[in-house]
Design a protein around this motif. Structure first.
Motif, PDB file in Angstrom:
ATOM      1  N   GLU A  76       0.835  -1.198   0.000  1.00  0.00           N
ATOM      2  CA  GLU A  76       0.000   0.000   0.000  1.00  0.00           C
ATOM      3  C   GLU A  76       0.868   1.246   0.000  1.00  0.00           C
ATOM      4  O   GLU A  76       2.015   1.231   0.455  1.00  0.00           O
ATOM      5  N   GLY A  77       0.308   2.328  -0.508  1.00  0.00           N
ATOM      6  CA  GLY A  77       0.950   3.630  -0.460  1.00  0.00           C
ATOM      7  C   GLY A  77       0.140   4.586   0.389  1.00  0.00           C
ATOM      8  O   GLY A  77      -0.925   4.229   0.914  1.00  0.00           O
ATOM      9  N   LEU A  78       0.621   5.795   0.514  1.00  0.00           N
ATOM     10  CA  LEU A  78      -0.138   6.802   1.268  1.00  0.00           C
ATOM     11  C   LEU A  78      -1.497   7.030   0.632  1.00  0.00           C
ATOM     12  O   LEU A  78      -2.497   7.238   1.316  1.00  0.00           O
ATOM     13  N   VAL A  79      -1.522   6.998  -0.695  1.00  0.00           N
ATOM     14  CA  VAL A  79      -2.769   7.173  -1.439  1.00  0.00           C
ATOM     15  C   VAL A  79      -2.890   6.061  -2.466  1.00  0.00           C
ATOM     16  O   VAL A  79      -1.923   5.399  -2.816  1.00  0.00           O
ATOM     17  N   SER A  80      -4.103   5.852  -2.939  1.00  0.00           N
ATOM     18  CA  SER A  80      -4.343   4.899  -4.004  1.00  0.00           C
ATOM     19  C   SER A  80      -5.304   5.548  -4.996  1.00  0.00           C
ATOM     20  O   SER A  80      -5.595   6.740  -4.905  1.00  0.00           O
ATOM     21  N   ARG A  81      -5.791   4.746  -5.946  1.00  0.00           N
ATOM     22  CA  ARG A  81      -6.744   5.293  -6.902  1.00  0.00           C
ATOM     23  C   ARG A  81      -7.866   4.302  -7.149  1.00  0.00           C
ATOM     24  O   ARG A  81      -7.681   3.087  -7.044  1.00  0.00           O
ATOM     25  N   THR A  82      -9.023   4.849  -7.466  1.00  0.00           N
ATOM     26  CA  THR A  82     -10.198   4.041  -7.726  1.00  0.00           C
ATOM     27  C   THR A  82     -10.144   3.509  -9.152  1.00  0.00           C
ATOM     28  O   THR A  82      -9.253   3.843  -9.935  1.00  0.00           O
ATOM     29  N   GLN A  83     -11.143   2.686  -9.511  1.00  0.00           N
ATOM     30  CA  GLN A  83     -11.242   2.202 -10.885  1.00  0.00           C
ATOM     31  C   GLN A  83     -11.380   3.356 -11.869  1.00  0.00           C
ATOM     32  O   GLN A  83     -11.004   3.237 -13.037  1.00  0.00           O
ATOM     33  N   GLU A  84     -11.937   4.471 -11.386  1.00  0.00           N
ATOM     34  CA  GLU A  84     -12.123   5.646 -12.246  1.00  0.00           C
ATOM     35  C   GLU A  84     -10.895   6.541 -12.265  1.00  0.00           C
ATOM     36  O   GLU A  84     -10.933   7.653 -12.780  1.00  0.00           O
ATOM     37  N   ASN A  85      -9.785   6.066 -11.682  1.00  0.00           N
ATOM     38  CA  ASN A  85      -8.518   6.803 -11.608  1.00  0.00           C
ATOM     39  C   ASN A  85      -8.607   8.045 -10.728  1.00  0.00           C
ATOM     40  O   ASN A  85      -7.807   8.970 -10.861  1.00  0.00           O
TER      41      ASN A  85
END
Length: 506
Positions: A76-85
């Protein structure tokens, strides 16, 4: 550094997604990934994939095959992204960006532990990111070029200061560059892992399967399946046969040509997922006669895009360099249409009525796209020869030496519009206004304002006919009725299994 990063990214991206273009025809109707019955917390989810990683070291190895299964599930990172970027917090419960776009402050979630039981602190984030910033062999090093400092004011806070605003920096943290590793960890990341994610690596039978087990000590919400087994089946027909035999619950990258077999069986729902894959017909903008905008426009006018998409079997029209899932997307269908008569007129104006061109294409893309282009171009008096080459040859001749007329590859990376703002890229497109708008877009701290600048630049690129975008790729996934919550979009680059459940079969 730019060229090294781009070359590695292009190699891995093409290798990971070449599979989707081998089909000739077929169809699938979108449908929900919805299971029936009560979720079974002891279930194993069996997923069929195509491209197996060569090793598991996501820090030093480029490739969508790694990102697809490891990010969010193992690391994991501090943030991630959804399927919609869209960007969302992950290890960070909150983050703030200063008004000048230079200072990023992250607050860590409580109770995060690595798989070996070590608590995560801000010091682990600092050491992970300092390694990315200072080590050119680490994935994401180029994205950290503008990072001036990374500090930990306290055990739960991380502060990153940039030397100049970069609208793409936060998005870069959703990829390998942003993953957090334990300080001083001696784990052999090629064959093992020590992440913070909801799954742990259980076993890897090379050439066959990779199995994840639920992490019962996960700091967040636990996942709903006990195990996930990824089965690597590089042959499309074999993948369909495995699905029909009940060996996999989900089959990704379904060949459109074979999709009807799964649909007709009644055992699967087929979904079409959006991607940032841009099926790009590259024009060598610096080479005559393609340095003439009339010739480039004529070639675009000659292509029946709807018929080509039907032949490929999956995809949606794309009239410019930015796909729907990326900032700056705009429907540019007003720029170009299918008009072979106008194409003939433009070629005549340019003195190119009898034009011979060569399409250089990596051989793994098959023959569907070349056959359509040969036919369409022939109707306007353009003779297209096809040079199908091995990928290393394509890299040398087209990508590096820029020795080509036309080329075709699937550019899959998100937010890669910068290729058209780089006159040294293999497209050979050099427009000072586009370069200025792109620089402004990166420096703009307001995401909406940045997207508007990107849209302006993308319209210019399309109006200059710097390339043709044959279609925006789609991925077809076959999902068993016992499976619910399996992602549909962007799964060629990210399969977040957090919401997946498997029900007991009736």
């Amino acid at each position: 550094m730019f060229f090294r990063h781009r070359r590695l990214a292009l190699i891995s991206a093409l290798a990971a997604t070449a599979v989707v273009l081998s089909a000739c025809s077929g169809s699938a109707e979108p449908g929900p990934s919805t299971g029936t019955g009560e979720p079974d917390s002891n279930a194993t989810l069996h997923v069929g994939l195509v491209l197996e990683p060569t090793n598991l070291d996501i820090r030093h190895t480029s490739g969508a095959a790694l990102e697809q299964i490891l990010i969010d599930n193992i690391y994991e990172g501090l943030v991630s992204r959804t399927q919609e970027n869209e960007i969302e917090g992950r290890l960070a419960s909150d983050y703030e960006v200063s008004d000048d776009g230079l200072t990023y402050t992250f607050t860590l979630n409580d109770g995060v532990v690595f798989h070996d039981g070590t608590p995560l602190t801000s010091a682990d984030v600092v050491s992970s990111y300092e390694t990315v910033r200072t080590d050119a062999t680490v994935q994401g090093n180029a994205e950290f070029a503008s990072v001036a400092s990374i500090t930990a004011p306290d055990p739960t806070t991380v502060q990153i200061v940039l030397s100049a605003p970069n609208q793409n920096f936060l998005f870069a943290l959703t990829g390998p560059a942003g993953l957090v590793f334990k300080t001083g960890d001696t784990t052999d990341l090629k064959t093992a892992e020590n992440g913070t994610g909801p799954f742990t690596l259980s076993r890897w039978n090379k050439g066959s399967t990779i199995t994840f087990a639920r992490n019962d000590e996960y700091w967040g919400d636990p996942v709903s399946v006990a195990e996930v087994e990824f089965q690597y089946i590089p042959d499309f027909t074999a993948g369909v046969n495995a699905a029909l035999a009940g060996d996999v619950d989900v089959l990704t990258a379904v060949d459109p040509n074979l999709a009807s077999q799964l649909e007709d069986s009644g055992d699967f729902t087929l979904t079409k997922g959006r991607t940032t894959d841009k099926a790009t017909l590259a024009f060598n903008n610096k080479k005559a006669p393609l340095d003439d905008v009339r010739v480039r426009e004529a070639l675009r006018l000659a292509i029946d895009h709807d018929a080509l998409i039907e032949a490929v079997g999956a995809g949606t029209p794309l009239y410019g360099p930015i796909p729907e899932l990326d900032p700056g997307y705009e429907d540019l269908s007003d720029v170009i249409s299918y008009d072979p008569e106008r194409a003939k007129e433009l070629l005549a104006e340019a003195g190119q009525e009898d034009l011979d061109l060569t399409l250089t294409i990596p051989s793994f893309y098959g023959t569907t796209v070349p056959k359509v282009l040969i036919s369409d171009f022939d109707k306007v008096g353009v003779n297209l020869e096809v040079d199908s080459v091995e990928f290393p040859t394509w890299l040398e001749d087209v990508y590096t030496n820029k020795d080509y007329d036309l080329s075709f590859v699937l550019h899959v990376e998100p937010r890669d519009f910068g290729n058209f703002a780089n006159p040294d890229y293999y497209f050979g497109y050099d427009n000072a206004e586009v370069q200025d708008l792109y620089a402004q877009a990166l420096a703009e701290v307001d995401p909406d304002a940045s997207a508007k600048l990107l849209a302006q630049a993308a319209r210019i690129v399309s109006e200059d006919h710097a390339a043709d975008w044959l279609y925006n790729g789609e991925t077809i996934t076959a999902v068993s009725p016992i499976v619910s919550g399996f992602p549909e979009d962007s799964i060629n680059s990210r399969i977040n299994l957090a919401d997946v459940t498997v029900s007991s079969a009736d």
